[in-house]
Design an enzyme around this catalytic site. Structure first.
Site, PDB file in Angstrom:
ATOM      1  N   GLU A  92     -24.556 -22.284  25.698  1.00 33.64           N
ATOM      2  CA  GLU A  92     -25.297 -22.194  24.541  1.00 33.64           C
ATOM      3  C   GLU A  92     -26.119 -23.420  24.108  1.00 33.64           C
ATOM      4  OE1 GLU A  92     -25.219 -19.474  22.753  1.00 33.64           O
ATOM      5  OE2 GLU A  92     -23.771 -18.282  23.895  1.00 33.64           O
ATOM      6  N   SER A 133      22.461  18.677  -7.488  1.00 29.60           N
ATOM      7  CA  SER A 133      23.859  18.242  -8.005  1.00 29.60           C
ATOM      8  C   SER A 133      23.672  16.746  -7.943  1.00 29.60           C
ATOM      9  CB  SER A 133      24.978  19.048  -7.362  1.00 29.60           C
ATOM     10  OG  SER A 133      24.673  20.427  -7.656  1.00 29.60           O
TER      11      SER A 133
END
Length: 800
Positions: free
Chosen positions: A86, A463
């Site tokens: 780079e 219930s």
């Protein structure tokens, strides 16, 4: 001489104009440039990671995978690989490489095309953090100005660190730390020269130079970078040749979850966004949930097993699809199989051949297997035709060629026919002391449906809601021995409701203990009618329930309101911890990207050693109190009574299947709604309050017999068996203020007869009236000790 001066006049004028233009551009642009000082405090986007209480990795959220690293932790070899490809003169120039820039300008003058060439690492940092990707000279000049400013503000080391942590490596990986982990499953200090060169070659073209998606091109790029490293003296000749010969072993090493808990992980994600905003999933937060890995796995397996059992009881529904596989290649079949929804443990397969002895199936990626007749035999019938509408099949034609089916490994390790359950379920287990969610499952598989039934669903609890009304009665003077009428309820004519017991029978006057254990609807309605709806609701609000759970009307006692499983668990926790209201929570700790704790749960809690006891220690209603004490909302004697009544449900009532656990310290209540549309079981032990639910998302009928005592209780038992495997039996001491008396079971009053049964009553109520009904317990039944409440008891006439 005149000719020479004329020759230089035009270029000089152009240069002068360029200088003037550049000066004007700088003068106009410079004040608007961003402040590069902000680069000193860059917060790299990191995913949100979720872990279980014991550290098991659960999930990761966020677009970018990133592991920021300090430059000092990056080996020189890795840095050199990037410099070689780079910016080999990075430590020599001041941000702009004049030589490279000159080449770029010359190339443009010769070809007439724009090129970014010679971009330095400093320029790439500037571009990535501040600029758009457009390619214009104005943007390029802005980039140059900013780069020079960056170089003046930051050191070379700071710039390089930003670069290595920001660059994109493909497959959602940003930064060299994440790239090394993704492609080689290694920390940076273990990368070879060849691997470092391979990674350095990716950012230039993350797709074209990718070692996974384009290995040939990536290898070519790697070898070029190795050559550059040799030229620059970063590696010697031997290392260069060895690296060139090294095969590349790059592959995707995404970290797989160690714990399957998609519903909990999604709850964490949503909660983090709610409190910290949308950026929460990119700030690197590490969240530790309250769930326990072992319990979560047990809960998931218990739910899946229960749903598969139900599905199998009700028959095979047929294939998910029927394909014409004539002429198909394995690649063609792979494509169809890969399109099937991924359901853990249930693999899609295509039937390729059917014989009298079974069927041959293709499972994808070249794998084939045979299903024997025994593996197909369960698919011969469909019991619940009204639900499935499935054809009756014989063993030999249970499947057909081209059927897309599901198979699962059996206990012998062989493949057997199965199907994705159409029925749904949920299971949640919380710690009754502080409300911490220890396990939560919102469906068969999060990959199949994201709807979290444990939290987001609202269904009638049936219930399983009755205990809260019974607790209200106990708080107002009723006792477990009080008699209530199990007979038809007298309702105004305008109410078009004709409630009945499940067995369509009436037992007449029965004790509250029997009424709850046998889940008698009529007795419960008469009890609520005697209490008064308003009085009952005022009391039930203490458990954390709102209006949606308590509709106006006597049907409330039958659970016609709406609750989520986790909300029902919240209510039962009050009974389990001795009367304290705790709020379920699922996030234990939150750490930021730097490891700082930004949140630590400190919920209001019940005293952990004040109620149940284990081992030799004795528990009382006093003990070591937590930092933040939860509000006590019911009398501990009422909580004691309800534990007694709910144990009766297991011993002699609708939940006797739970006795297979052989644990005298488990209690709970079944729940079944009209037409068997919902099956519930809510119960607890000293350390866990667990609620299980089963039903269809479209409110379809489960089928006769598939009530809470079967469909849901099986799930609950399977989970609690594993959860309690290493836990000692917990016992419950009698709270202060209760004494033991003998009671006439037929009349519900104290008696001197030896035929009476033993119960504990509050001493202050013993002399109220000889006929006052008191609580009853039969010690021979082996359940926990029974108690009564502290309120003035009602006389028999009040109940009739």
């Amino acid at each position: 001489m005149h000719f020479i001066s004329s020759a230089f006049a035009l270029p000089m004028q152009v240069a002068l104009l360029g200088l003037v233009g550049a000066t004007v551009f700088v003068g106009v642009t410079l004040p608007d440039l961003p402040d590069v000082e902000q680069l000193r405090n860059v917060q790299f986007k990191e995913p949100l990671r979720v872990y279980a209480a014991d550290g098991a990795f659960m999930s990761e959220f966020g677009v970018q995978r990133r592991r920021p690293v300090a430059l000092k932790d990056v080996p020189p070899l890795v840095i050199q690989a990037f410099l070689a490809t780079e910016d080999s003169r990075f430590f020599e120039h001041r941000g702009v490489d004049a030589v490279g820039m000159g080449r770029a300008i010359l190339s443009y003058l010769q070809t007439g095309t724009k090129s970014q060439g010679a971009s330095t690492i400093s320029m790439q940092v500037t571009r990535n953090f501040f600029l758009t990707p457009e390619k214009t000279f104005q943007r390029k000049l802005t980039e140059v100005l900013l780069t020079l400013h960056v170089e003046q503000t930051l050191t070379k080391e700071e710039i390089l660190e930003l670069y290595l942590n920001q660059i994109f490596f493909g497959h959602r990986a940003y930064g060299i730390g994440a790239a090394a982990a993704l492609y080689y499953d290694k920390p940076l200090d273990q990368l070879t020269a060849a691997e470092a060169a391979m990674l350095a070659g990716i950012p230039k073209a993350p797709s074209a130079n990718n070692p996974v998606t384009n290995p040939a091109r990536a290898l070519e790029r790697r070898d070029y970078i190795l050559g550059r490293m040799r030229e620059l003296g970063y590696i010697d000749e031997d290392t260069y040749r060895t690296s060139l010969a090294a095969p590349d072993r790059a592959a995707l090493h995404r970290r797989a979850p160690e714990l399957e808990a998609g519903y909990v992980a999604e709850m964490v994600r949503a909660e983090m966004i709610r409190f910290y905003g949308e950026d929460a999933i990119s700030q690197g937060y590490r969240v530790t949930a309250t769930v326990d890995s072992r319990l979560q796995t047990d809960a998931q397996e218990a739910l899946r097993t229960a749903l598969r059992r139900y599905d199998r009881r009700h028959g095979y529904r047929g294939p998910e699809a029927s394909l014409d596989i004539a002429g198909m290649t394995e690649a063609d079949m792979d494509a169809h199989l890969s399109a099937a929804t991924r359901i853990p443990g249930l693999e899609p397969a295509l039937v390729t051949r059917v014989t009298r002895r079974g069927a041959e199936v293709y499972l994808g990626q070249g794998r084939r297997s045979t299903l024997g007749s025994r593996d197909l035999s369960w698919a011969r019938t469909s019991r619940n035709r009204a639900r499935w509408n499935g054809p009756k099949r014989s063993a030999s034609n249970a499947v057909a060629v081209g059927d897309l089916i599901r198979v699962k490994r059996n206990q012998d390790g062989d493949w057997a026919l199965t199907q994705v359950p159409a029925v749904s379920g949920a299971l949640v287990s919380i710690d009754p002391h502080d409300g911490a969610v220890r396990a939560l499952v919102g469906g068969y598989a999060f990959t199949g449906t994201k709807f979290n039934r444990a939290v987001d669903m609202r269904r009638q609890p049936g219930s399983s809601f009755k205990p809260f009304v019974y607790a209200a009665a106990l708080s107002r003077g009723w006792t477990p021995a009080s008699l209530v009428k199990d007979v038809a309820v007298k309702l105004p004519r305008r109410e078009r409701w004709n409630p009945k017991n499940a067995d369509h029978k009436e037992l007449g006057p029965i004790r509250l203990r029997q009424a709850l254990a046998l889940s008698r609807n009529l007795a419960s309605i008469n009890l609520l009618q005697s209490l008064g709806i308003d009085a009952a609701q005022d009391y039930i609000r203490r458990f954390g329930f709102g209006p949606e759970a308590m509709p106006q009307g006597l049907s409330m006692v039958l659970g016609t309101g709406e609750l989520s499983p986790v909300k029902l668990a919240e209510g039962y926790a009050v009974f389990a911890n001795g009367g304290y209201h705790v709020i379920p929570y699922f996030i234990e700790r939150i750490e930021d990207a730097d490891g700082r704790v930004v949140f630590q749960a400190n919920p209001p809690s019940a005293c952990r050693d004040c109620w149940f006891k284990t081992g030799d220690g004795s528990a009382t209603t006093r003990g070591t109190e937590p930092t933040r004490m939860a509000e006590r909302v019911i009398d501990p004697r009422t909580a004691f009574q309800m534990t007694s009544l709910l144990r009766e449900v297991v011993e002699h009532g609708t939940a006797t299947r739970a006795k297979k656990l052989e644990r005298p310290d488990i209690v709970g209540k079944t729940g079944t709604t009209n037409d068997y549309r919902d099956a519930w079981f809510a119960g607890y032990q000293a350390d866990f309050v667990t609620v299980a639910w089963m039903g269809f998302d479209d409110f379809g009928k489960l089928g006769r017999g598939e009530g809470g005592g079967k469909a849901a209780l099986g799930m609950w038992v399977d989970f609690m068996r594993e959860a309690l495997a290493d836990r000692p039996i917990a016992t419950l001491d009698l709270p202060a203020g209760l004494i033991e008396v003998r009671v006439d079971p037929a009349r519900g009053v104290e008696t001197g007869s030896k035929n009476g049964i033993l119960e504990y009553v509050q001493e202050e109520f013993r002399t109220e009236a000889e006929s006052a009904p008191v609580a009853v317990a039969d010690r021979s039944r082996g359940g926990p000790s029974r108690s009564v409440n502290r309120s003035a008891p009602r006389v028999m006439d009040d109940l009739f």
